[in-house]
Design a protein around this motif. Structure first.
Motif, short mmCIF file in Angstrom:
data_model
loop_
_atom_site.label_atom_id
_atom_site.label_comp_id
_atom_site.label_asym_id
_atom_site.label_seq_id
_atom_site.Cartn_x
_atom_site.Cartn_y
_atom_site.Cartn_z
N GLU A 51 37.28 75.88 19.10
CA GLU A 51 36.59 76.12 20.38
C GLU A 51 35.50 75.09 20.67
O GLU A 51 34.99 75.03 21.78
CB GLU A 51 35.98 77.52 20.40
N TYR A 52 35.11 74.30 19.67
CA TYR A 52 34.05 73.31 19.88
C TYR A 52 34.60 72.07 20.57
O TYR A 52 35.68 71.59 20.25
CB TYR A 52 33.43 72.89 18.55
N ALA A 53 33.83 71.57 21.54
CA ALA A 53 34.13 70.28 22.16
C ALA A 53 33.14 69.27 21.58
O ALA A 53 32.05 69.07 22.12
CB ALA A 53 33.99 70.37 23.68
N PHE A 54 33.51 68.69 20.45
CA PHE A 54 32.56 67.87 19.70
C PHE A 54 32.08 66.68 20.51
O PHE A 54 32.84 66.07 21.28
CB PHE A 54 33.20 67.39 18.39
N LYS A 55 30.83 66.32 20.31
CA LYS A 55 30.24 65.15 20.98
C LYS A 55 29.07 64.65 20.16
O LYS A 55 28.48 65.39 19.38
CB LYS A 55 29.78 65.51 22.40
N VAL A 56 28.73 63.39 20.35
CA VAL A 56 27.59 62.82 19.64
C VAL A 56 26.32 63.46 20.18
O VAL A 56 26.08 63.44 21.39
CB VAL A 56 27.54 61.30 19.81
N PRO A 57 25.49 64.06 19.34
CA PRO A 57 24.27 64.72 19.82
C PRO A 57 23.30 63.73 20.44
O PRO A 57 23.21 62.56 20.02
CB PRO A 57 23.67 65.35 18.55
N THR A 58 22.57 64.20 21.44
CA THR A 58 21.59 63.37 22.12
C THR A 58 20.30 64.15 22.31
O THR A 58 20.27 65.37 22.19
CB THR A 58 22.09 62.92 23.51
N ARG A 59 19.25 63.43 22.63
CA ARG A 59 17.98 64.08 22.96
C ARG A 59 18.09 64.76 24.31
O ARG A 59 18.62 64.19 25.26
CB ARG A 59 16.86 63.05 23.01
N ARG A 60 17.58 65.97 24.39
CA ARG A 60 17.60 66.69 25.67
C ARG A 60 16.22 67.25 26.04
O ARG A 60 16.02 67.74 27.14
CB ARG A 60 18.60 67.85 25.59
N ILE A 61 15.28 67.20 25.10
CA ILE A 61 13.91 67.67 25.38
C ILE A 61 13.09 66.45 25.77
O ILE A 61 12.52 65.75 24.92
CB ILE A 61 13.30 68.39 24.17
N LEU A 62 13.07 66.18 27.06
CA LEU A 62 12.39 64.99 27.57
C LEU A 62 11.15 65.33 28.39
O LEU A 62 10.47 64.43 28.88
CB LEU A 62 13.36 64.17 28.43
N SER A 63 10.85 66.62 28.53
CA SER A 63 9.68 67.05 29.29
C SER A 63 9.25 68.41 28.78
O SER A 63 9.96 69.07 28.02
CB SER A 63 10.02 67.15 30.79
N ARG A 64 8.08 68.86 29.22
CA ARG A 64 7.61 70.19 28.82
C ARG A 64 8.53 71.28 29.35
O ARG A 64 8.74 72.30 28.69
CB ARG A 64 6.17 70.39 29.32
N LYS A 65 9.09 71.06 30.53
CA LYS A 65 10.02 72.04 31.08
C LYS A 65 11.24 72.18 30.17
O LYS A 65 11.72 73.30 29.90
CB LYS A 65 10.45 71.63 32.49
N ASP A 66 11.76 71.04 29.70
CA ASP A 66 12.91 71.08 28.77
C ASP A 66 12.55 71.85 27.50
O ASP A 66 13.35 72.63 26.99
CB ASP A 66 13.34 69.66 28.39
N HIS A 67 11.33 71.61 27.02
CA HIS A 67 10.90 72.29 25.80
C HIS A 67 10.81 73.81 26.03
O HIS A 67 11.22 74.60 25.17
CB HIS A 67 9.55 71.73 25.34
N ASP A 68 10.29 74.20 27.18
CA ASP A 68 10.21 75.62 27.49
C ASP A 68 11.60 76.25 27.58
O ASP A 68 11.81 77.38 27.14
CB ASP A 68 9.46 75.83 28.81
N LEU A 69 12.54 75.50 28.15
CA LEU A 69 13.92 76.01 28.22
C LEU A 69 14.49 76.18 26.82
O LEU A 69 15.19 77.16 26.53
CB LEU A 69 14.79 75.04 29.03
N PHE A 70 14.19 75.23 25.94
CA PHE A 70 14.67 75.35 24.56
C PHE A 70 14.09 76.58 23.87
O PHE A 70 14.82 77.32 23.17
CB PHE A 70 14.29 74.09 23.78
N LEU A 71 12.80 76.85 24.07
CA LEU A 71 12.14 77.95 23.37
C LEU A 71 12.67 79.32 23.78
O LEU A 71 12.44 80.31 23.08
CB LEU A 71 10.62 77.88 23.61
N SER A 72 13.37 79.38 24.90
CA SER A 72 13.96 80.65 25.34
C SER A 72 15.49 80.61 25.27
O SER A 72 16.17 81.44 25.88
CB SER A 72 13.51 80.97 26.77
N SER A 73 16.04 79.64 24.51
CA SER A 73 17.48 79.44 24.49
C SER A 73 18.12 80.06 23.26
O SER A 73 17.45 80.34 22.26
CB SER A 73 17.78 77.94 24.51
N PRO A 74 19.45 80.26 23.29
CA PRO A 74 20.16 80.73 22.09
C PRO A 74 20.03 79.78 20.90
O PRO A 74 20.04 80.23 19.75
CB PRO A 74 21.61 80.83 22.57
#
Length: 413
Positions: free
Chosen positions: A51-74
């Motif tokens: 079921e995984y669609a493998f991909k090379v991991p990348t940075r996605r936390i580029l702002s405080r908003k991104d970080h807040d989204l991460f802190l409430s994410s699965p």
């Protein structure tokens, strides 16, 4: 002269009415910690590998908003469940309790990988430091050798899909430090345990492996990184100097507090007792890390070089320390934007919906346009503020010159 008559009994004051009644002292309630101890979430069920669609991991936390989204994410919950689950697996368990026959085939393969990684240090010897306490450029050669070997190592683990290898290898590559800044810190340490999480997500590790993963695999990684740090003088990544828990590691204290949670006689004060360290450090990660820190500082005494560790030792129980380490992991590692802005997201540890896409051009300018790590002893840097020399390097250089520095401070140590 006639003596005065005694006063009538009715005129004598009743002392019972004058003296307040003694009452037992009421204990003051303990101050409530405004930050509760984070609980251990349940590990979510693993999707089928197909079921995984493998991909090379990348940075996605580029702002405080991104970080807040991460802190409430699965994914935030997944990481907490993984790290705290590993910690709970070793409650009251010394390292020597894990026997060779208890190791699964893949755990043995991981240990072999780390052993082979250790041999690569001698294949990329450090350049002559010239007395400098800053990062050694030969470290990049060591990382290049690791990356060359990584695909074959992952195939040995059973990661046969090339796309899967590319994704999982990204965390492995990041677990040994930053090639441009020549530094290492808790973010790189986190990448190592996320690498193990990826192997678990791929069904290559099982819950029965959790105890060996901490007490054999993580300990082997820790010893490898100590050798790497001392060989290449890795600078502390984002160090808070003496105000931090440790210049390089965090998880030995989290896992180590769990190991000692209900120990019958080793108390938090044991970190000040040489005999306790000598007798028990090989069995308990917390004491082992204190031993290592004490052995690599030019300043003698925890109160001078590690005041936070010194303060923590006054806690009444390991339960208090265990709760504090959990809070610190959530707040100071996952909860810190400067740490998590370098975290990578792929399919095994996915980004939350709405998080920014990585800007490869900006990333190249940030990490590749400046040589953050090779200060070559020039002192003040203009690309990343004040360069932080390695305290390990200070001790190593002193030993090379045959000096016993004694009680002496070094800048930023």
């Amino acid at each position: 002269m006639a003596s005065s008559a005694p006063a009538p009994a009715s005129s004598i004051p009743n002392l019972k009415d004058r003296i307040p009644k003694l009452e037992p002292r009421r204990r003051r309630p303990a101050p409530a910690n405004p930050t509760p101890v984070p609980e251990t979430p349940a590990l979510p069920s693993r999707p089928a590998v197909s079921e995984y669609a493998f991909k090379v991991p990348t940075r996605r936390i580029l702002s405080r908003k991104d970080h807040d989204l991460f802190l409430s994410s699965p994914s935030y919950t997944l990481i907490l469940a993984w790290v705290f689950g590993l910690a709970e697996a070793v409650v009251d368990t010394p390292c020597s309790a894990v026997k060779e026959e208890q190791l699964s085939a893949n755990v043995k393969t991981i240990l072999t990988i780390l052993d082979e990684a250790g041999t690569l240090v001698s294949q990329s010897p450090p350049d002559e430091q010239g007395g400098s306490r800053f990062g050694n450029k030969a470290f990049r050669g060591f990382l290049d050798l690791l990356q060359q070997r990584a695909p074959a190592w992952h195939k040995n683990l059973g990661v046969a899909n090339d796309e899967a290898i590319a994704e999982v290898s990204a965390y492995f590559d990041q677990a040994f430090g930053n090639r441009n800044r020549i530094d290492y810190g808790s973010g790189h340490e986190l990448n190592f345990v996320i690498w193990l999480l990826c192997l678990y997500q791929l069904d290559l590790l099982q819950p029965s492996d959790f105890k060996p993963l901490v007490l054999r695999v993580f300990l082997r990684y820790l010893n490898l990184m100590r050798n790497v740090q001392m060989t290449y003088y890795l600078e502390p990544a984002g160090s808070h100097g003496v105000w931090g828990l440790d210049d390089y590691q965090f998880l030995p204290f989290l896992f180590g507090a769990s190991q000692l949670l209900h120990h019958p006689y080793i108390t938090p004060r044991a970190i000040h007792q040489d005999l306790s360290i000598e007798e028990s450090a090989d069995d308990f990660l917390y004491l082992d890390q204190v031993r290592f820190v004490n052995g690599t500082k030019t300043v003698k005494g925890l109160r001078w070089h590690s005041p936070m560790l010194d303060d923590i030792s006054s806690a009444r129980s390991w339960t208090k320390i265990d709760g504090g380490m959990r809070r610190m992991f959530a707040a100071e590692v996952l909860g810190k934007l400067p740490v998590m802005q370098h975290f990578l997201f792929g399919s095994l540890v996915p980004a939350a919906e709405g998080m920014s896409e990585d800007d490869a051009v900006a990333r190249e300018d940030e990490d590749g346009g400046h040589d953050h790590g090779s200060h070559e002893g020039k002192g003040w840097g203009d690309c990343c503020g004040i360069p932080v020399p390695s305290s390990l390097a200070a001790a190593q250089e002193a030993r090379k010159m045959g000096r016993d520095e004694g009680l002496r401070r070094i800048p930023f140590d």
